[in-house]
Design a protein around this motif. Structure first.
Motif, mmCIF file in Angstrom:
data_model
loop_
_atom_site.group_PDB
_atom_site.id
_atom_site.type_symbol
_atom_site.label_atom_id
_atom_site.label_comp_id
_atom_site.label_asym_id
_atom_site.label_seq_id
_atom_site.Cartn_x
_atom_site.Cartn_y
_atom_site.Cartn_z
ATOM 1 N N LEU A 52 -7.791 -9.995 -2.647
ATOM 2 C CA LEU A 52 -7.707 -8.539 -2.531
ATOM 3 C C LEU A 52 -6.258 -8.066 -2.449
ATOM 4 O O LEU A 52 -5.919 -6.997 -2.947
ATOM 5 C CB LEU A 52 -8.466 -8.064 -1.286
ATOM 6 N N SER A 53 -5.407 -8.872 -1.819
ATOM 7 C CA SER A 53 -4.037 -8.415 -1.594
ATOM 8 C C SER A 53 -3.174 -8.492 -2.853
ATOM 9 O O SER A 53 -2.085 -7.943 -2.883
ATOM 10 C CB SER A 53 -3.390 -9.225 -0.469
ATOM 11 N N THR A 54 -3.649 -9.199 -3.894
ATOM 12 C CA THR A 54 -2.835 -9.314 -5.105
ATOM 13 C C THR A 54 -3.503 -8.751 -6.352
ATOM 14 O O THR A 54 -2.821 -8.395 -7.307
ATOM 15 C CB THR A 54 -2.507 -10.796 -5.417
ATOM 16 N N ALA A 55 -4.828 -8.665 -6.354
ATOM 17 C CA ALA A 55 -5.546 -8.368 -7.598
ATOM 18 C C ALA A 55 -5.246 -6.979 -8.147
ATOM 19 O O ALA A 55 -5.467 -6.720 -9.327
ATOM 20 C CB ALA A 55 -7.050 -8.538 -7.388
ATOM 21 N N GLY A 56 -4.740 -6.083 -7.298
ATOM 22 C CA GLY A 56 -4.492 -4.713 -7.750
ATOM 23 C C GLY A 56 -3.523 -4.623 -8.916
ATOM 24 O O GLY A 56 -3.500 -3.614 -9.626
ATOM 25 N N ALA A 57 -2.732 -5.668 -9.145
ATOM 26 C CA ALA A 57 -1.811 -5.643 -10.276
ATOM 27 C C ALA A 57 -2.569 -5.667 -11.599
ATOM 28 O O ALA A 57 -2.020 -5.321 -12.643
ATOM 29 C CB ALA A 57 -0.844 -6.821 -10.198
ATOM 30 N N SER A 58 -3.833 -6.084 -11.570
ATOM 31 C CA SER A 58 -4.605 -6.061 -12.811
ATOM 32 C C SER A 58 -5.940 -5.356 -12.665
ATOM 33 O O SER A 58 -6.587 -5.082 -13.665
ATOM 34 C CB SER A 58 -4.797 -7.483 -13.355
ATOM 35 N N VAL A 59 -6.373 -5.089 -11.451
ATOM 36 C CA VAL A 59 -7.642 -4.369 -11.248
ATOM 37 C C VAL A 59 -7.307 -3.022 -10.598
ATOM 38 O O VAL A 59 -7.056 -2.959 -9.407
ATOM 39 C CB VAL A 59 -8.594 -5.181 -10.340
ATOM 40 N N PRO A 60 -7.275 -1.949 -11.405
ATOM 41 C CA PRO A 60 -6.764 -0.666 -10.893
ATOM 42 C C PRO A 60 -7.418 -0.176 -9.606
ATOM 43 O O PRO A 60 -6.733 0.308 -8.716
ATOM 44 C CB PRO A 60 -7.036 0.303 -12.042
ATOM 45 N N TRP A 61 -8.743 -0.332 -9.463
ATOM 46 C CA TRP A 61 -9.372 0.239 -8.266
ATOM 47 C C TRP A 61 -9.069 -0.554 -7.002
ATOM 48 O O TRP A 61 -9.457 -0.156 -5.911
ATOM 49 C CB TRP A 61 -10.873 0.444 -8.464
ATOM 50 N N LEU A 62 -8.368 -1.680 -7.135
ATOM 51 C CA LEU A 62 -7.971 -2.440 -5.941
ATOM 52 C C LEU A 62 -6.539 -2.134 -5.534
ATOM 53 O O LEU A 62 -6.023 -2.695 -4.577
ATOM 54 C CB LEU A 62 -8.118 -3.944 -6.201
ATOM 55 N N ARG A 63 -5.890 -1.225 -6.290
ATOM 56 C CA ARG A 63 -4.470 -1.007 -6.044
ATOM 57 C C ARG A 63 -4.156 -0.650 -4.602
ATOM 58 O O ARG A 63 -3.182 -1.117 -4.041
ATOM 59 C CB ARG A 63 -3.962 0.107 -6.951
ATOM 60 N N ARG A 64 -5.006 0.172 -4.015
ATOM 61 C CA ARG A 64 -4.683 0.670 -2.678
ATOM 62 C C ARG A 64 -4.699 -0.433 -1.630
ATOM 63 O O ARG A 64 -3.946 -0.378 -0.656
ATOM 64 C CB ARG A 64 -5.647 1.779 -2.295
ATOM 65 N N VAL A 65 -5.584 -1.426 -1.803
ATOM 66 C CA VAL A 65 -5.640 -2.483 -0.787
ATOM 67 C C VAL A 65 -4.753 -3.673 -1.145
ATOM 68 O O VAL A 65 -4.546 -4.555 -0.324
ATOM 69 C CB VAL A 65 -7.083 -2.998 -0.559
ATOM 70 N N SER A 66 -4.235 -3.698 -2.351
ATOM 71 C CA SER A 66 -3.444 -4.860 -2.763
ATOM 72 C C SER A 66 -2.017 -4.757 -2.239
ATOM 73 O O SER A 66 -1.095 -4.388 -2.964
ATOM 74 C CB SER A 66 -3.454 -4.994 -4.280
ATOM 75 N N ILE A 67 -1.867 -5.125 -0.962
ATOM 76 C CA ILE A 67 -0.571 -4.946 -0.306
ATOM 77 C C ILE A 67 0.506 -5.857 -0.878
ATOM 78 O O ILE A 67 1.683 -5.597 -0.707
ATOM 79 C CB ILE A 67 -0.698 -5.195 1.214
ATOM 80 N N PHE A 68 0.109 -6.940 -1.551
ATOM 81 C CA PHE A 68 1.113 -7.862 -2.098
ATOM 82 C C PHE A 68 1.143 -7.842 -3.628
ATOM 83 O O PHE A 68 1.690 -8.743 -4.261
ATOM 84 C CB PHE A 68 0.863 -9.293 -1.614
ATOM 85 N N ALA A 69 0.554 -6.821 -4.249
ATOM 86 C CA ALA A 69 0.586 -6.736 -5.706
ATOM 87 C C ALA A 69 2.021 -6.533 -6.171
ATOM 88 O O ALA A 69 2.795 -5.804 -5.536
ATOM 89 C CB ALA A 69 -0.294 -5.584 -6.182
ATOM 90 N N VAL A 70 2.396 -7.179 -7.288
ATOM 91 C CA VAL A 70 3.788 -7.109 -7.733
ATOM 92 C C VAL A 70 4.146 -5.731 -8.283
ATOM 93 O O VAL A 70 5.312 -5.407 -8.437
ATOM 94 C CB VAL A 70 4.112 -8.171 -8.796
ATOM 95 N N ARG A 71 3.132 -4.924 -8.582
ATOM 96 C CA ARG A 71 3.383 -3.578 -9.067
ATOM 97 C C ARG A 71 2.343 -2.639 -8.482
ATOM 98 O O ARG A 71 1.184 -2.991 -8.349
ATOM 99 C CB ARG A 71 3.289 -3.524 -10.598
ATOM 100 N N SER A 72 2.782 -1.413 -8.181
ATOM 101 C CA SER A 72 1.839 -0.444 -7.646
ATOM 102 C C SER A 72 1.034 0.187 -8.774
ATOM 103 O O SER A 72 0.003 0.797 -8.543
ATOM 104 C CB SER A 72 2.582 0.636 -6.882
ATOM 105 N N GLY A 73 1.499 0.043 -10.016
ATOM 106 C CA GLY A 73 0.824 0.673 -11.149
ATOM 107 C C GLY A 73 1.494 1.974 -11.562
ATOM 108 O O GLY A 73 1.146 2.549 -12.585
ATOM 109 N N ASP A 74 2.467 2.424 -10.774
ATOM 110 C CA ASP A 74 3.207 3.630 -11.151
ATOM 111 C C ASP A 74 4.339 3.262 -12.091
ATOM 112 O O ASP A 74 4.760 2.114 -12.150
ATOM 113 C CB ASP A 74 3.811 4.293 -9.906
ATOM 114 N N GLY A 75 4.829 4.269 -12.782
ATOM 115 C CA GLY A 75 5.960 4.038 -13.666
ATOM 116 C C GLY A 75 6.149 5.244 -14.539
ATOM 117 O O GLY A 75 5.327 6.172 -14.513
ATOM 118 N N PRO A 76 7.209 5.255 -15.335
ATOM 119 C CA PRO A 76 7.394 6.376 -16.237
ATOM 120 C C PRO A 76 6.185 6.501 -17.170
ATOM 121 O O PRO A 76 5.685 5.495 -17.670
ATOM 122 C CB PRO A 76 8.681 6.036 -16.998
#
Lengths: 171, 405
Positions: free
Chosen positions: B231-255
């Motif tokens: 759960l803490s990493t999957a948000g980098a590829s599973v968008p709906w997990l972004r909020r709980v993925s505290i260790f994801a390498v990217r938040s999904g934001d960007g230009p």
């Protein structure tokens, strides 16, 4: 069974040989560095991480009351492995000034939240275990509640470490 | 001063007293560890071929989210393997100190062979997790090429794993079909009888040694830890997990709503990409055509929502607008069976030249993108033109010239 094992074993040897061949085909400097990291990872685990975990086990068994042991061990497994896995992002070693979208979370803050949740879980788990053991103790073992006052039989660790620590030369 | 006997400094397997250890725990954790390694190997192989495009393999162009899913599975399997590997190694740690039968040649041979295969497996497994995790955060504290080393060691890992399973199959079968608590005395699991018969004795020979702990509890803790790291990493590829993925390498934001893989500055393409004289050159055999940005903008535009998935594992979705690659190839009269080579403006790095096999070049969803999410492509997303080839990693610097062969 015998056939399955033979096929699996031979396939394994073959696949590993492919990998070694590909690995050894790297340039001299690359190969040296890769071998260093291959051996280094295992050395760091076996010589540093594993002894620390054994020591933690020994401390858990000697210091903690029986009802707190499982929750604390569970919390250690969860927080310990999550922390190790998160080291690259916690250190933000790969961060680059020209790419604000990389490593763009508050990782330390996230870790603190996880640590807090884990601590809460351990506290609730311990409370639950204590209640359970107290109610069970009433039925068939009136003295069970005192278990934590008595030093544990032995640690999770190994005797040699203790023997050495206590200045004994043998068992 | 009396020094401890040096022979006692190196512990023996029987010095480790925890009754939690045993094949019952090792096999159960090992089963899941094996599954994660298998998934990571298969998805890693797919990623490798997707970049290499070997001639003997025709990769599918649909579904367009395929690479996003395989990369997500690779990342999740690798993360999940961390607690599994740690607990598995803990459960067999005493075996590290088993002494060799130096006097019995045949037994020694078997022991050495087993030691060698397990050493190979442990070295490869730790190496894969360490390098993979560092790579996902784009951290390269080593000199070797991540891609070729991670690829080579993957074969070593999966091969030595298969060999290990073959050797241990009877033990694994017995452990998995038997009880988790096999081999334990009833009082071992009973926290109430944890009192030592001789509290003052430093090394009691008898009695329960893991009071309060249980194998079931340890296994549950392991599954919980695995769930937490996933759960803490999957948000980098599973968008709906972004909020709980505290260790994801990217938040999904960007230009333009999409993260940047490699910035234009890092790729050293800013002057070339912003030059007013930028042209895209398309060649086929002796024919060649050049297109300015204005030319490309005046061509028929296609808009499609397509995922962008990177070799580092993260992915995102965007609405890309641009010219179909097939349209450009038609302008030159390039045949349908022509494979395309895309040259980036980036002059150095592993992705300066990328191949676009025919099935992708001709796919109506393969675009030279000029816009992302309704805006002119930002320079960090590949301005002037980015190729939104769905299959392969985000083209880190996809602009430049295209040549078909």
């Amino acid at each position: 069974m015998r056939t399955v094992r033979s096929i699996l074993g031979l396939a394994g040897v073959g696949l590993a040989a492919v990998g070694l061949w590909k690995l050894l085909g790297q340039d001299g400097a690359d190969l040296r560095d890769a071998l260093l990291w291959l051996v280094g990872g295992a050395v760091v685990h076996d010589a540093m991480l594993a002894p620390v975990v054994v020591l933690v086990g020994a401390v858990v068994m000697r210091v903690l009351p029986v009802w707190a042991r499982m929750p604390v061990v569970a919390g250690f497994v969860v927080l310990g492995s999550a922390t190790l896995m998160a080291l690259p992002v916690l250190g933000r070693f790969g961060a680059r000034e020209d790419n604000p979208t990389l490593l763009d979370r508050d990782y330390v803050g996230g870790w603190l939240v996880l640590a807090l949740l884990t601590t809460l879980g351990v506290a609730v788990g311990s409370w639950w275990q204590r209640r359970q053991s107290a109610s069970r103790g009433d039925e068939d073992n009136p003295g069970g509640d005192r278990a934590h006052d008595v030093p544990a039989a032995d640690g999770n660790g190994f005797r040699a470490a203790r023997a050495a620590a206590e200045g004994q030369s043998g068992t | 001063m009396r020094l401890p006997d040096p022979r006692r400094l190196i512990p023996r397997p029987q010095d480790f007293t925890s009754r939690l250890r045993g094949p019952e725990v090792t096999a159960r954790v090992g089963l899941w560890l094996g599954i994660t390694f298998f998934l990571a190997f298969v998805t890693g192989l797919y990623s490798h071929f997707a970049q290499d495009n070997p001639t003997w393999l025709t990769l599918p162009t649909r579904p367009e989210w395929l690479y996003r899913v395989t990369q997500g599975v690779h990342l999740i399997a690798g993360s999940a393997a961390v607690p599994l590997l740690l607990v598995k190694l803990w459960s067999v740690f005493p075996k590290l100190f088993e002494r060799l039968d130096l006097l019995h040649v045949r037994r020694l041979g078997v022991q050495l062979a087993e030691r060698a295969s397990i050493t190979l497996l442990v070295l490869a497994a730790i190496f894969q997790l360490v390098t993979g995790l560092a790579n996902s955060s784009q951290w390269y504290p080593w000199a070797f090429s991540f891609r070729s080393a991670h690829y080579a060691v993957a074969w070593v890992a999966i091969g030595s794993l298969a060999l290990h399973i073959a050797v241990k199959l009877p033990v694994i079968r017995d452990a998995l079909t038997g009880s988790v608590d096999a081999g334990l005395r009833s009082d071992d699991t009973d926290a109430e009888r944890a009192t030592s018969p001789h509290p003052g004795e430093s090394v009691p020979r008898t009695g329960p040694v893991t009071a309060g702990l249980s194998r079931r509890g340890l296994l549950r803790a392991t599954w919980l830890a695995t769930g937490v790291v996933v759960l803490s990493t999957a948000g980098a590829s599973v968008p709906w997990l972004r909020r709980v993925s505290i260790f994801a390498v990217r938040s999904g934001d960007g230009p333009q709503g999409v993260p940047i893989n490699t910035s234009a500055v890092a790729a050293k393409v800013v002057p070339a990409a912003t030059s007013p004289s930028y042209t895209l050159e398309v060649t086929h055999k002796d024919r060649s055509a050049t297109f300015t940005l204005a030319d490309l903008r005046s061509m028929p535009q296609t808009t499609a929502t397509l995922p962008i998935a990177c070799v580092e594992g993260w992915s995102a979705s965007g609405e890309w607008t641009g010219v179909r690659v097939s349209h450009l190839l038609d302008q030159l009269g390039a045949p349908a069976e022509a494979d395309v080579t895309v040259e980036s403006l980036q002059r150095d790095g592993p992705f300066t030249v990328t191949s676009l096999p025919r099935q992708f070049a001709r796919d109506p969803l393969t675009l030279l993108a000029l816009e992302l999410n309704g805006e002119t492509l930002s320079i960090d997303h590949g301005f002037p033109v980015g190729s939104s080839r769905r299959l392969v990693r985000a083209f880190c610097r996809p602009s430049g010239s295209a040549a078909s062969r």
